[in-house]
Design an enzyme around this catalytic site. Structure first.
Site, PDB file in Angstrom:
ATOM      1  N   ILE A 195     -29.678 -57.131  -6.120  1.00  0.00           N
ATOM      2  CA  ILE A 195     -29.847 -58.102  -5.021  1.00  0.00           C
ATOM      3  C   ILE A 195     -29.859 -57.368  -3.680  1.00  0.00           C
ATOM      4  O   ILE A 195     -29.575 -57.952  -2.644  1.00  0.00           O
ATOM      5  CB  ILE A 195     -28.746 -59.177  -5.070  1.00  0.00           C
ATOM      6  CG1 ILE A 195     -27.347 -58.556  -4.915  1.00  0.00           C
ATOM      7  CG2 ILE A 195     -28.808 -59.924  -6.399  1.00  0.00           C
ATOM      8  CD1 ILE A 195     -26.229 -59.584  -4.779  1.00  0.00           C
ATOM      9  N   GLN A 197     -24.139 -50.487   1.721  1.00  0.00           N
ATOM     10  CA  GLN A 197     -23.241 -51.593   1.358  1.00  0.00           C
ATOM     11  C   GLN A 197     -22.106 -51.713   2.376  1.00  0.00           C
ATOM     12  O   GLN A 197     -21.704 -52.816   2.734  1.00  0.00           O
ATOM     13  CB  GLN A 197     -22.672 -51.367  -0.043  1.00  0.00           C
ATOM     14  CG  GLN A 197     -23.650 -51.686  -1.157  1.00  0.00           C
ATOM     15  CD  GLN A 197     -23.865 -53.184  -1.280  1.00  0.00           C
ATOM     16  OE1 GLN A 197     -24.628 -53.775  -0.524  1.00  0.00           O
ATOM     17  NE2 GLN A 197     -23.192 -53.811  -2.207  1.00  0.00           N
ATOM     18  N   GLU A 223     -17.806 -55.449  -1.256  1.00  0.00           N
ATOM     19  CA  GLU A 223     -16.957 -56.421  -0.570  1.00  0.00           C
ATOM     20  C   GLU A 223     -15.808 -55.742   0.168  1.00  0.00           C
ATOM     21  O   GLU A 223     -15.284 -56.271   1.143  1.00  0.00           O
ATOM     22  CB  GLU A 223     -16.439 -57.456  -1.569  1.00  0.00           C
ATOM     23  CG  GLU A 223     -17.580 -58.333  -2.092  1.00  0.00           C
ATOM     24  CD  GLU A 223     -17.205 -59.183  -3.288  1.00  0.00           C
ATOM     25  OE1 GLU A 223     -16.665 -58.607  -4.255  1.00  0.00           O
ATOM     26  OE2 GLU A 223     -17.447 -60.399  -3.268  1.00  0.00           O
ATOM     27  N   ILE A 233     -18.308 -42.075  -5.740  1.00  0.00           N
ATOM     28  CA  ILE A 233     -19.449 -42.690  -5.047  1.00  0.00           C
ATOM     29  C   ILE A 233     -20.725 -42.188  -5.727  1.00  0.00           C
ATOM     30  O   ILE A 233     -21.038 -41.002  -5.714  1.00  0.00           O
ATOM     31  CB  ILE A 233     -19.441 -42.326  -3.546  1.00  0.00           C
ATOM     32  CG1 ILE A 233     -18.163 -42.864  -2.876  1.00  0.00           C
ATOM     33  CG2 ILE A 233     -20.685 -42.899  -2.847  1.00  0.00           C
ATOM     34  CD1 ILE A 233     -17.951 -44.359  -2.965  1.00  0.00           C
TER      35      ILE A 233
END
Lengths: 726, 176
Positions: free
Chosen positions: A466, A622, A689, A613
């Site tokens: 997405i 992100q 997030e 990572i």
């Protein structure tokens, strides 16, 4: 064959042994050339022969019953039909896997989808939808304001540990405050859209969805058909942020109309419909209490919240999620109270819980640090617990101290001055800091990996990308494990007929889908080792050549055909035995206009500890996203409901203010070197997030440091600042 | 209604309902879906195209108003394997995530660089008569009509800076 792993114990750090160099590299996205040329195909961009166009009809009352009069529009040009069957009230909640409420002729909020008008062209369908006569029988018991007279559902199991009241009474210093946040909209740039096509009993849905493994069940359940007859295709998704976790209303509308008409039907949500019929983040009211001793050691934490939803949604914003694990203090109390309102449904928007909960908690920590008279970083470091302060489990890894201290060094935190001490012309300048924490999750996941003798490979899963970088990282993982260049790997996503991944959400995508790919490739490595006549742990793969046990053979010689393996990952004991969380620290420097109260974010730094990572380029994007969403939550975003009807007044992108380019100052991102061995076989944790958690609080803490005004009601628009300026 | 648009250098005859927007004419009638529909209200910029060389939101204009006009869409800039400098710079700098606003960002950047090249001042220009420099602040201001919810703004700005010279910032260079 299947390579299965239940994550019951620590796995070797294989990705630190492999030598291809495909992983950890800042590889540009492989699908990038399609995206920048406009040739990536999003849901509304498929064309099928005989396709008809649908436009949703929204309820014009807040509560009651409705009846549509199709005869009022059947003579209009292009009219094909108006359908109300099986209409769902709102989008499904994330990971629901079942139908949303299907209220029949009941209206439960203003803007609820009640019908779809279908015609030959989009323009005709839109006019028909707007002209359709709808007869309403309103109820007089609608409730749209989160006030004392609303009906609340309380969480009776909320934790109450020790005696917070006593801790507050005995504290050397304490904070007891109320914070408020307004509702947020995900506002993904691509509106929800579905093209439904039937072939007998088989339904194919091209849609914009995040979690096909759940969405296919939600669609089947809503339509009353067998899930085996549903195929969902979402190869490109124009942003999600939670809004496409669950099936959206137009999926059902398009499928119902397509069935009735015997031709494919496309329905694209109007931007207003996105704001009304797709779950939004609830407004919150939060009471945070902190108590500490004379040195700043916490003795108690309280985090109680009030929020809103439609009845029967079964989802509440987990406002206190990070509060449970972030800081010590033996006396702890929580509470959750959900008002049942006739307003659009609440659900997941990026970082449900932390996105708003951390605003209040981290503002309170800033206030407490000032009362104790110590640096806010010192206060936080002092209160990092050795174990989870409530359930006692050890942390799988804990990067908070490193993020705060290394971040402070890089940001130049030592230059921070007292409130109102730094001024440039008519601008006050200030710095703020906040912690970040986001629970790390792992979901069952499958992926098929196929290696070909010519040194190419194929990765297949129903997982979605997405914007998160799934295409890039899954290809890199396979390439690293198989010892081939990343550009030799093709990644196929977004087709529900492929092996079931975890779906994009909860920041678990990279860890879960990635581990399934890792396992599939590991299964292939075992076979290659057998053929080479060496142990799997001796095998080395690089640039299409296998080495091990004194043998060195190109893949083409070792393989007589493709080798295909399915990777299957399940969460296991390490999930129960350890508290797993990403941690981080956000720093912000803002300028506050001494006359108007306008805030400008000059620069931000996010120091993130999120395990390995995989791709620093996509991971950085992100985190940028999180930082900028932090700017939005702190300064610009908030849905306004009409207090008479619940109507979303600012239901478009002109009135709901997502940050624009000029709102964003210089952003810096640093990753703390970390491996989380308990998390998964790749030692990675979620990042999407974490980058938002606490970011807004760093900004409001910086506002205080700049101009001396504490903002507890979000967003911190100028009207909430300038009346309090000297 | 019968109209002819010159799209990416090619004459395209169309018979369209007068309600059809320029954006829908491109997406639905000419199958050029590179121009995106994010809001259909001129609020997000995802549908940015060049109309006779200037950037506009294609959703805010009706197709029938553009008989004989020259239109450049993202499909006219470059193709996979043959990217324009801006397109390549967006890939290199991760100037996107989901990719939905991206064609609009790139078309807007293309139009914006031309405006800067012509010396048009903006709200953040220090002087209204000088040719403005291609500073980060100028880029941010001039690109603020193009929303990116993934929030790739840092990558977008870097991509534009990297590609500006190749995209023909001639006057600015000459002035230096």
């Amino acid at each position: 064959m299947t390579e299965h792993l239940k994550m019951d114990q620590v796995q070797p750090r294989l990705l630190d042994e492999t030598e291809q160099g495909a992983l950890h590299a800042p590889m540009p996205r492989p699908e990038g050339p399609l995206k920048v040329t406009g040739t990536a195909t999003y849901a509304a961009e498929w064309k099928l022969d005989g396709m008809a166009e649908g436009f949703m009809v929204r309820a014009g009352i807040t509560k009651g019953r409705f009846k549509v009069d199709a005869s009022s529009v059947e003579d209009m040009p292009g009219f094909l039909g108006v359908y109300t069957d099986r209409m769902v009230r709102n989008s499904a909640q994330g990971t629901a896997g079942t139908n949303p409420v299907q209220p029949g002729d009941q209206v439960q909020y203003l803007g609820q989808p009640i019908a779809v008008a279908v015609a030959d062209t989009f323009e005709q369908a839109r006019d028909i939808a707007l002209a359709l006569k709808v007869e309403y029988t309103p109820d007089d018991d609608a409730h749209v304001v989160m006030d004392d007279s609303a009906t609340y559902e309380d969480d009776d199991d909320a934790l109450d540990q020790g005696d917070l009241d006593a801790a507050m009474a005995d504290a050397a210093f304490s904070v007891d405050g109320m914070w408020t946040t307004k509702p947020h909209n995900s506002a993904a740039m691509e509106p929800h859209a579905t093209l439904a096509q039937w072939d007998g009993d088989k339904l194919t849905v091209r849609s914009s969805l995040q979690m096909l493994n759940y969405n296919k069940h939600e669609i089947a359940d809503s339509l009353g058909i067998d899930v085996k007859n549903v195929r969902v295709l979402s190869p490109y998704v124009g942003g999600g942020f939670g809004s496409k976790l669950g099936m959206s209303p137009e999926c059902v509308a398009a499928a119902v109309a397509a069935k009735a008409l015997g031709r494919p039907v496309r329905v694209v949500l109007h931007r207003n419909h996105v704001f009304e019929t797709i779950v939004l983040r609830t407004e919150t009211r939060q009471r945070v209490r902190l108590s500490c001793d004379a040195e700043g050691k916490l003795t108690g934490i309280g985090h109680e919240n009030w929020q809103a939803n439609l009845p029967d949604e079964g989802m509440a914003e987990p406002v206190d999620l990070a509060t449970h694990l972030l800081y010590g203090g033996e006396n702890r109390r929580y509470g959750q109270h959900v008002a049942m309102l006739n307003r659009p449904a609440s659900g997941s928007v990026r970082a449900p819980g932390e996105a708003v909960g951390m605003l209040a908690l981290e503002n309170a920590m800033d206030e407490l640090a000032e009362k104790v008279g110590i640096d806010p970083i010192e206060l936080r470091v002092k209160n990092i617990p050795d174990r989870h302060p409530e359930n006692g489990t050890p942390f799988s890894s804990h990067g908070l101290k490193a993020c705060l201290e290394d971040g402070a060094e890089r940001f130049g935190w030592s230059q921070r001055q007292a409130p109102k001490a730094r001024r440039e012309g008519e601008w006050y300048i200030g710095m703020g800091v906040a912690s970040a924490a986001r629970l790390n999750l792992l979901m069952e996941s499958r992926a098929r990996v196929t290696l070909n003798p010519d040194g190419t490979a194929l990765v297949q899963t129903d997982m979605t990308d997405i914007g998160t970088g799934t295409y890039a990282i899954l290809g890199q993982i396979a390439a690293e494990m198989l010892g081939i260049p990343a550009e030799k790997v093709t990644v196929e996503l977004g087709d529900s007929d492929l092996p079931e991944g975890p779906g994009s959400g909860g920041s678990w995508g990279a860890a879960s889908a990635g581990s399934a790919v890792f396992l599939g490739a590991k299964g292939i490595r075992k076979k290659l080792a057998e053929r080479l006549g060496c142990g799997a742990d001796e095998l080395r793969l690089q640039d299409g050549v296998a080495t091990g046990g004194n043998n060195r053979r190109p893949l083409a010689e070792l393989m007589d055909g493709p080798i295909s393996e399915e990777g299957h990952l399940e969460p296991g004991q390490t999930d129960d035995d350890f508290t797993q969380s990403g941690f981080g620290a956000h720093f912000a420097e803002v300028a506050v206009n001494a006359v108007t109260g306008e805030v400008r974010v000059r620069r931000m730094l996010a120091a993130m500890a999120a395990g390995r990572i995989l791709n620093p380029k996509t991971a950085q994007s992100q985190v940028w996203g999180g930082q900028i969403w932090g700017i939005g939550t702190a300064l610009t975003e908030g849905i306004e409901h009409d207090p008479r009807t619940g109507h979303v007044v600012n239901n478009d992108l002109a009135e709901y203010h997502v940050p624009v380019n000029l709102d964003v100052g210089d952003l810096d991102v640093m990753f703390i070197d970390e491996r989380d061995d308990q998390a998964n076989p790749m030692q990675v944790k979620g990042i999407g997030e974490l980058g938002l958690s606490g970011a807004g609080a760093a900004i409001t803490n910086a506002i205080y440091n700049a101009c001396g005004v504490r903002v507890r009601d979000y967003p911190a628009t100028p009207d909430r600042i300038f009346p309090h300026l000297d | 209604m019968q109209i002819t648009l010159t799209v990416n250098g090619e004459d395209r005859a169309l018979d369209v309902d007068p309600r059809v927007t320029l954006l829908d004419a491109l997406r639905e009638h000419l199958n050029l879906t590179g121009s995106k529909k994010g809001c259909d209200h001129g609020q997000c910029g995802a549908c940015t195209i060049l109309l006779n060389g200037r950037r506009i939101n294609a959703c805010l204009s009706l197709a029938v108003m553009h008989d004989g006009d020259e239109i450049t869409t993202i499909e006219g800039l470059g193709q996979p394997g043959n990217l324009s400098p801006l397109q390549a710079a967006f890939v290199q700098n991760d100037g996107y995530q989901c990719g939905y606003c991206t064609p609009g960002q790139i078309m807007s950047a293309k139009g914006m660089l031309a405006e800067l090249d012509m010396g048009w001042p903006s709200n953040v220009s220090a002087d209204l008569t000088d040719i403005p420099d291609l500073t980060r602040t100028e880029i941010r201001e001039r690109m603020s009509g193009n929303l990116c919810r993934c929030s790739a703004y840092p990558g977008i700005c870097q991509a534009i800076e990297d590609a500006a010279t190749e995209e023909g910032m001639t006057k600015r260079e000459a002035a230096e």
